[in-house]
Write a protein that holds these residues in place. Structure first.
Motif, PDB file in Angstrom:
ATOM      1  N   LEU B 185       0.824  -1.207   0.000  1.00 34.02           N
ATOM      2  CA  LEU B 185       0.000   0.000   0.000  1.00 34.02           C
ATOM      3  C   LEU B 185       0.859   1.257   0.000  1.00 34.02           C
ATOM      4  O   LEU B 185       0.416   2.318  -0.425  1.00 34.02           O
ATOM      5  CB  LEU B 185      -0.922  -0.004   1.228  1.00 34.02           C
ATOM      6  N   ASN B 186       2.089   1.148   0.469  1.00 34.13           N
ATOM      7  CA  ASN B 186       2.985   2.306   0.456  1.00 34.13           C
ATOM      8  C   ASN B 186       3.306   2.736  -0.982  1.00 34.13           C
ATOM      9  O   ASN B 186       3.393   3.926  -1.275  1.00 34.13           O
ATOM     10  CB  ASN B 186       4.274   2.000   1.210  1.00 34.13           C
ATOM     11  N   GLU B 189       0.279   4.484  -2.425  1.00 34.26           N
ATOM     12  CA  GLU B 189       0.217   5.873  -1.957  1.00 34.26           C
ATOM     13  C   GLU B 189       1.254   6.729  -2.682  1.00 34.26           C
ATOM     14  O   GLU B 189       0.962   7.846  -3.127  1.00 34.26           O
ATOM     15  CB  GLU B 189       0.459   5.899  -0.442  1.00 34.26           C
ATOM     16  N   GLU B 221      -9.247   8.348   8.498  1.00 35.18           N
ATOM     17  CA  GLU B 221      -9.033   8.862   7.136  1.00 35.18           C
ATOM     18  C   GLU B 221      -7.749   8.319   6.527  1.00 35.18           C
ATOM     19  O   GLU B 221      -6.712   8.261   7.190  1.00 35.18           O
ATOM     20  CB  GLU B 221      -8.939  10.390   7.173  1.00 35.18           C
ATOM     21  N   ILE B 222      -7.840   7.920   5.269  1.00 36.39           N
ATOM     22  CA  ILE B 222      -6.640   7.610   4.490  1.00 36.39           C
ATOM     23  C   ILE B 222      -6.375   8.831   3.618  1.00 36.39           C
ATOM     24  O   ILE B 222      -7.213   9.211   2.804  1.00 36.39           O
ATOM     25  CB  ILE B 222      -6.837   6.362   3.612  1.00 36.39           C
ATOM     26  N   ASP B 250      -6.693  -0.167  -4.206  1.00 38.40           N
ATOM     27  CA  ASP B 250      -6.467   1.026  -3.384  1.00 38.40           C
ATOM     28  C   ASP B 250      -5.940   2.176  -4.246  1.00 38.40           C
ATOM     29  O   ASP B 250      -6.378   3.324  -4.106  1.00 38.40           O
ATOM     30  CB  ASP B 250      -5.462   0.680  -2.273  1.00 38.40           C
ATOM     31  N   ARG B 254      -7.697   5.792  -4.942  1.00 37.27           N
ATOM     32  CA  ARG B 254      -7.056   7.104  -4.730  1.00 37.27           C
ATOM     33  C   ARG B 254      -7.135   7.944  -6.010  1.00 37.27           C
ATOM     34  O   ARG B 254      -7.483   9.127  -5.975  1.00 37.27           O
ATOM     35  CB  ARG B 254      -5.580   6.912  -4.354  1.00 37.27           C
ATOM     36  N   MET B 293     -11.524  -1.444   3.944  1.00 33.88           N
ATOM     37  CA  MET B 293     -11.176  -0.106   3.455  1.00 33.88           C
ATOM     38  C   MET B 293     -12.349   0.427   2.639  1.00 33.88           C
ATOM     39  O   MET B 293     -13.070  -0.331   1.994  1.00 33.88           O
ATOM     40  CB  MET B 293      -9.897  -0.176   2.624  1.00 33.88           C
TER      41      MET B 293
END
Lengths: 281, 334
Positions: B185-186, B189, B221-222, B250, B254, B293
């Motif tokens: 997930l890093n 992001e 919150e993400i 994910d 985003r 999520m």
């Protein structure tokens, strides 16, 4: 030439004077003990697995002790550093855990001398307990950190056993956490959620004997030889702590061997330091 | 004083036994069945959301336990029980097999043909690779094209800066995450951060806090941050198919909030539950969705994310060496 003779005379005088000062004034010695040990470890970390991991560890411990002042030989301060690495397996031996612990501590103890050859120490210390456990095959929860600051009650009994040629010293040390702070991860949450997203709620806990209990007895024997004093010991450590609906456990049995010496006089117990040198040992 | 010390010592010695951890099941077929069922019952996050009656599943599969005679057949039974969850993030790992549920993409058109990407029209054979990112210019140099096949493949800001520099003459960018089954997930992001001018709340996450099927923490919150040094503020299209799963899901979630982004292709495969793992007494590892999520509107992303432009790979186009989804994205970016 005269100047050189004068300079030599001044230097010689200074050294004699400083020698006289050392003999005249009491001087505090620092007693240091370095031990290495082999241990049998048993760990339960429900964040990583519900199973009990068991295995072996290697540890190093450094402890130093010194009286607080030359005029008061009833209070000593103690500092300590424990390092340990371990390798453990789950009961089915299908997964391994690597364990690392670093535990520095500092404390003070009062010395009671109820009878000749017996010294009882009572006091407390503060330590930082940092550990890291890794189960590499886990998914999104491959590691967990133990982190705690503990205020501990500590006590010790030292008893000198005079033999014909030497005096052995038997020591029993005991320590237990009373209050402090500890980090415990959120059960069911990943480190991504806690530290990347920032959900740090409920990871910080006040610890007390309600939720963090343990005892750390160690029995050791100091054996003086001609040039050094050796220490052999046996330690059992048990610790349980609980938070966020999880109960963590660590049990350990260790065999220790090392040397103990005074900070200045390296000669062992037979080569005594001058009378004005005060050793807590 | 002596009494207090004695009481304290007794308390310290005896009290650890009062703080008991839950008893572990024995390493028997029955014990392992109970352990697996309980892990899912207490820690799996979608039982209520998917309307799964886990108690009745217990009854159905527990009845079959006596007929299990070998370790392999026991594994198969456990794997079958887990497939009732219909979740690509649920697996059972033993030394001899790995159970899986793949219907979330096998029951759908693939919408991806890697041989098309290798043609000179798209990536070609002389494409460049920076970190895990494969890139080249397409559409006569007007559009930059990046294929990213796994969010487990690392890339750095320097990698991306070099790619952006090589695309400086392009008016738009395509990031193809079809057949990207996820990873870190890093990286999701990080990759998204190049397309946001300011940090933006792009979703939420919760985790199980108790044994009840709906015992969850409050949503957190993400936030997708902005990369201060590297920015792409021209149009960008993200290409998706059903195998865009987990961390890729994910990333798509985003990018739906990114100012100049569109999603082109098929609905993603989902996998919105962040998985954790646990162990059975026999040492098998079980992976399961633990933290649901959500998108910006608190909608669950477990079943995937719809594209902005739904388009499928046509057989006729494939025969002509054309990737329908890439071509549709090129048109949309003009």
């Amino acid at each position: 030439m005269n100047k050189i003779i004068l300079l030599c005379w001044i230097l010689l005088s200074c050294s004699i004077l400083s020698a006289q000062n050392i003999e005249d004034q009491p001087y505090l010695l620092t007693s240091k003990t370095n031990t290495i040990g082999l241990s049998k470890l048993s760990l339960i970390d429900p964040y990583l697995s519900p199973l009990t991991y068991q295995g072996n560890g290697i540890e190093f411990e450094h402890e130093s002790r010194r009286f607080l002042s030359v005029t008061n030989t009833n209070v000593s301060m103690q500092s300590r550093l424990d390092l340990e690495v371990g390798y453990l397996l789950n009961p089915a031996q299908t997964a391994s855990m690597t364990y690392l612990e670093i535990k520095p501590g500092w404390g003070m103890q009062y010395h009671f001398r109820p009878m000749k050859g017996l010294v009882l120490l009572a006091g407390g210390n503060c330590d930082l307990d940092f550990g890291y456990k890794e189960v590499i095959r886990n998914i999104n929860n491959p590691g967990n950190v133990d982190l705690a600051i503990n205020l501990n009650l500590s006590g010790a009994a030292m008893y000198d056993i005079p033999l014909r040629k030497r005096t052995l010293r038997l020591q029993l040390e005991l320590e237990t956490p009373v209050i402090g702070w500890m980090y415990v991860p959120l059960a069911g949450a990943s480190y991504y959620e806690m530290f990347d997203v920032g959900n740090l709620s409920n990871i910080s806990h006040v610890s007390s004997i309600i939720n963090r209990r343990g005892i750390d007895p160690k029995i050791s024997l100091d054996i003086p030889f001609k040039r050094s004093v050796w220490q052999v010991g046996f330690r059992y450590r048990t610790l349980k702590y609980s938070a966020n609906n999880m109960v963590f456990e660590r049990n350990e049995i260790s065999l220790l061997i090392g040397t103990t010496f005074d900070g200045i006089a390296f000669g062992g117990r037979e080569k005594r330091a001058p009378k004005n040198f005060i050793s807590p040992n | 004083m002596k009494h207090y010390i004695l009481i304290l010592l007794v308390a310290v010695v005896l009290l650890p036994s009062c703080m008991n951890e839950p008893a572990t099941e024995p390493d028997t077929p029955e014990g392992n069945f109970q352990a697996l069922w309980k892990i899912i019952d207490t820690r799996y996050c979608y039982l209520d959301y998917k309307h799964i009656n886990w108690d009745s599943i217990y009854t159905v599969y527990h009845q079959q336990l006596p007929s299990v005679t070998t370790e392999v057949s026991f594994f198969d039974l456990m794997g079958k029980m887990l497939s009732e969850l219909k979740d690509g993030h649920v697996n059972l790992y033993s030394d001899f097999d790995e159970s899986r549920y793949w219907k979330w993409f096998q029951d759908y058109p693939s919408n991806f043909n890697s041989s098309l990407l290798d043609s000179a029209r798209y990536l070609g054979k002389n494409y460049r690779i920076a970190g895990g990112l494969h890139y080249n210019k397409i559409d006569n140099g007007r559009i930059g094209y990046i294929y990213y096949g796994s969010f487990s493949d690392a890339f750095s800001d320097v990698n991306v800066a070099n790619i952006m520099n090589s695309f400086s003459s392009c008016h738009a960018l395509i990031i193809d995450v079809r057949n990207n089954g996820g990873g870190s997930l890093n990286y999701s992001e990080q990759l998204a951060s190049y397309f946001f001018k300011e940090k933006t709340v792009t979703g939420y996450i919760r985790h199980k806090t108790g044994n009840g099927h709906s015992d969850f923490s409050s949503p957190v919150e993400i936030v997708t941050p902005t990369n201060k040094n590297i920015q792409w503020q021209r149009p960008v299209a993200i290409l998706t198919n059903r195998m865009s799963f987990s961390a890729t899901n994910d990333f798509v979630n985003r990018m739906k909030q990114a100012p100049n982004a569109i999603i082109v292709g098929d609905r993603t495969g989902g996998g919105g539950g962040l998985p954790l793992s646990s162990e059975l007494p026999n040492g098998w590892l079980v992976r399961f969705s633990s933290s649901p999520m959500y998108d910006k509107s608190m909608e669950n992303t477990e079943f995937g994310i719809n594209p902005t432009i739904q388009v499928a790979l046509s057989a006729a186009d494939q025969a002509k060496g054309i990737d329908t989804i890439i071509e549709r994205a090129i048109v949309a970016l003009k």
